[in-house]
Motif scaffolding. Structure first.
Motif, PDB file in Angstrom:
ATOM      1  N   ILE A   1      23.659  -4.942   1.940  1.00 37.59           N
ATOM      2  CA  ILE A   1      22.886  -5.566   3.025  1.00 37.59           C
ATOM      3  C   ILE A   1      21.794  -6.464   2.446  1.00 37.59           C
ATOM      4  N   GLY A   2      21.082  -5.970   1.449  1.00 41.72           N
ATOM      5  CA  GLY A   2      20.012  -6.755   0.827  1.00 41.72           C
ATOM      6  C   GLY A   2      20.524  -8.051   0.229  1.00 41.72           C
ATOM      7  N   ILE A   3      21.662  -7.987  -0.429  1.00 43.68           N
ATOM      8  CA  ILE A   3      22.253  -9.197  -1.012  1.00 43.68           C
ATOM      9  C   ILE A   3      22.633 -10.168   0.097  1.00 43.68           C
ATOM     10  N   LEU A   4      23.223  -9.659   1.166  1.00 43.57           N
ATOM     11  CA  LEU A   4      23.592 -10.533   2.296  1.00 43.57           C
ATOM     12  C   LEU A   4      22.369 -11.208   2.918  1.00 43.57           C
ATOM     13  N   LEU A   5      21.261 -10.487   2.981  1.00 46.83           N
ATOM     14  CA  LEU A   5      20.052 -11.051   3.583  1.00 46.83           C
ATOM     15  C   LEU A   5      19.504 -12.251   2.813  1.00 46.83           C
ATOM     16  N   LEU A   6      19.682 -12.260   1.494  1.00 44.74           N
ATOM     17  CA  LEU A   6      19.081 -13.325   0.680  1.00 44.74           C
ATOM     18  C   LEU A   6      20.084 -14.254   0.009  1.00 44.74           C
ATOM     19  N   ARG A   7      21.362 -14.026   0.205  1.00 47.94           N
ATOM     20  CA  ARG A   7      22.345 -14.784  -0.582  1.00 47.94           C
ATOM     21  C   ARG A   7      22.261 -16.290  -0.382  1.00 47.94           C
ATOM     22  N   ARG A   8      21.818 -16.743   0.758  1.00 54.47           N
ATOM     23  CA  ARG A   8      21.720 -18.184   1.020  1.00 54.47           C
ATOM     24  C   ARG A   8      20.277 -18.706   0.962  1.00 54.47           C
ATOM     25  N   ALA A   9      19.360 -17.845   0.593  1.00 58.13           N
ATOM     26  CA  ALA A   9      17.948 -18.242   0.561  1.00 58.13           C
ATOM     27  C   ALA A   9      17.687 -19.236  -0.574  1.00 58.13           C
ATOM     28  N   ALA A  10      16.756 -20.122  -0.314  1.00 62.65           N
ATOM     29  CA  ALA A  10      16.352 -21.122  -1.319  1.00 62.65           C
ATOM     30  C   ALA A  10      15.365 -20.484  -2.285  1.00 62.65           C
ATOM     31  N   ILE A  11      15.915 -19.847  -3.314  1.00 63.70           N
ATOM     32  CA  ILE A  11      15.111 -19.166  -4.322  1.00 63.70           C
ATOM     33  C   ILE A  11      15.246 -19.952  -5.617  1.00 63.70           C
ATOM     34  N   PHE A  12      14.110 -20.325  -6.189  1.00 60.27           N
ATOM     35  CA  PHE A  12      14.117 -21.132  -7.407  1.00 60.27           C
ATOM     36  C   PHE A  12      13.328 -20.433  -8.494  1.00 60.27           C
ATOM     37  N   ALA A  13      13.938 -20.336  -9.664  1.00 61.88           N
ATOM     38  CA  ALA A  13      13.267 -19.735 -10.809  1.00 61.88           C
ATOM     39  C   ALA A  13      12.815 -20.835 -11.744  1.00 61.88           C
ATOM     40  N   ASP A  14      11.623 -20.668 -12.299  1.00 63.74           N
ATOM     41  CA  ASP A  14      11.080 -21.632 -13.247  1.00 63.74           C
ATOM     42  C   ASP A  14      10.909 -20.939 -14.597  1.00 63.74           C
ATOM     43  N   PRO A  15      11.842 -21.178 -15.523  1.00 61.06           N
ATOM     44  CA  PRO A  15      11.757 -20.478 -16.808  1.00 61.06           C
ATOM     45  C   PRO A  15      10.536 -20.868 -17.635  1.00 61.06           C
ATOM     46  N   SER A  16       9.959 -22.034 -17.374  1.00 59.68           N
ATOM     47  CA  SER A  16       8.777 -22.443 -18.151  1.00 59.68           C
ATOM     48  C   SER A  16       7.547 -21.607 -17.799  1.00 59.68           C
TER      49      SER A  16
END
Length: 171
Positions: free
Chosen positions: A79-94
């Motif tokens: 359920i948790g994965i389904l809730l966020l699977r399309r969310a605009a999440i961006f990681a910044d490795p710097s």
């Protein structure tokens, strides 16, 4: 009203602290934020830890009860994965940070999870004989497991996004 005041006065201080912490995190979830993976892990760790401690305290680490709880975790992760699977999440490795959008599910989920754990805790304290009823035991294992699993699943999405960006940014 006397019953409610009895419950509230017999509730340990740490439960109030946890409640207000979860409430504040849920409210902050309404705004987009840039945060560390560590900060995103706090709620899943707290709620899963609380659930696991109660599992051990009330039922012991028996195979039957552990498998029911783990099954609940598994459903919740999905359920948790389904809730966020399309969310605009961006990681910044710097910077080592993740930008997450507003999460309107966080507050209702933390309140529901808290209510489930608090309610079962009260029932166990007031009527310990319910702990022997199969339907009660099943519900007390599956519902908190599922609720915790939802937060673990959401964190899994954050971690996957982080790992994907990190993998592409390595030399």
């Amino acid at each position: 009203m006397d019953v409610v005041s009895q419950f509230l006065s017999n509730t340990p201080l740490w439960v109030y602290i946890l409640f207000f912490y979860l409430l504040s995190r849920g409210i902050k979830g309404f705004k987009p934020a840039t945060v560390s993976l560590t900060k995103l892990a706090v709620i899943p760790v707290l709620l899963t830890g609380w659930s696991l401690i109660e599992l051990i305290r009330l039922y012991g680490l028996k195979l039957e009860t552990s498998l029911i709880w783990i099954a609940g975790i598994g459903v919740g992760v999905g359920i948790g994965i389904l809730l966020l699977r399309r969310a605009a999440i961006f990681a910044d490795p710097s910077t080592g940070l993740i930008h997450r959008p507003a999460d309107y599910t966080l507050l209702p989920l933390v309140l529901i999870t808290f209510a489930i754990k608090y309610t079962f805790g009260v029932i166990a304290a007031v009527s310990p004989e319910h702990m022997l009823e199969p339907a009660f035991r099943f519900s007390d294992l599956v519902l908190p497991g599922t609720a915790s699993g939802i937060f673990v699943g959401k964190f899994t999405v954050y971690l996957q996004r982080w790992m994907a960006v990190r993998k592409t940014s390595l030399p």
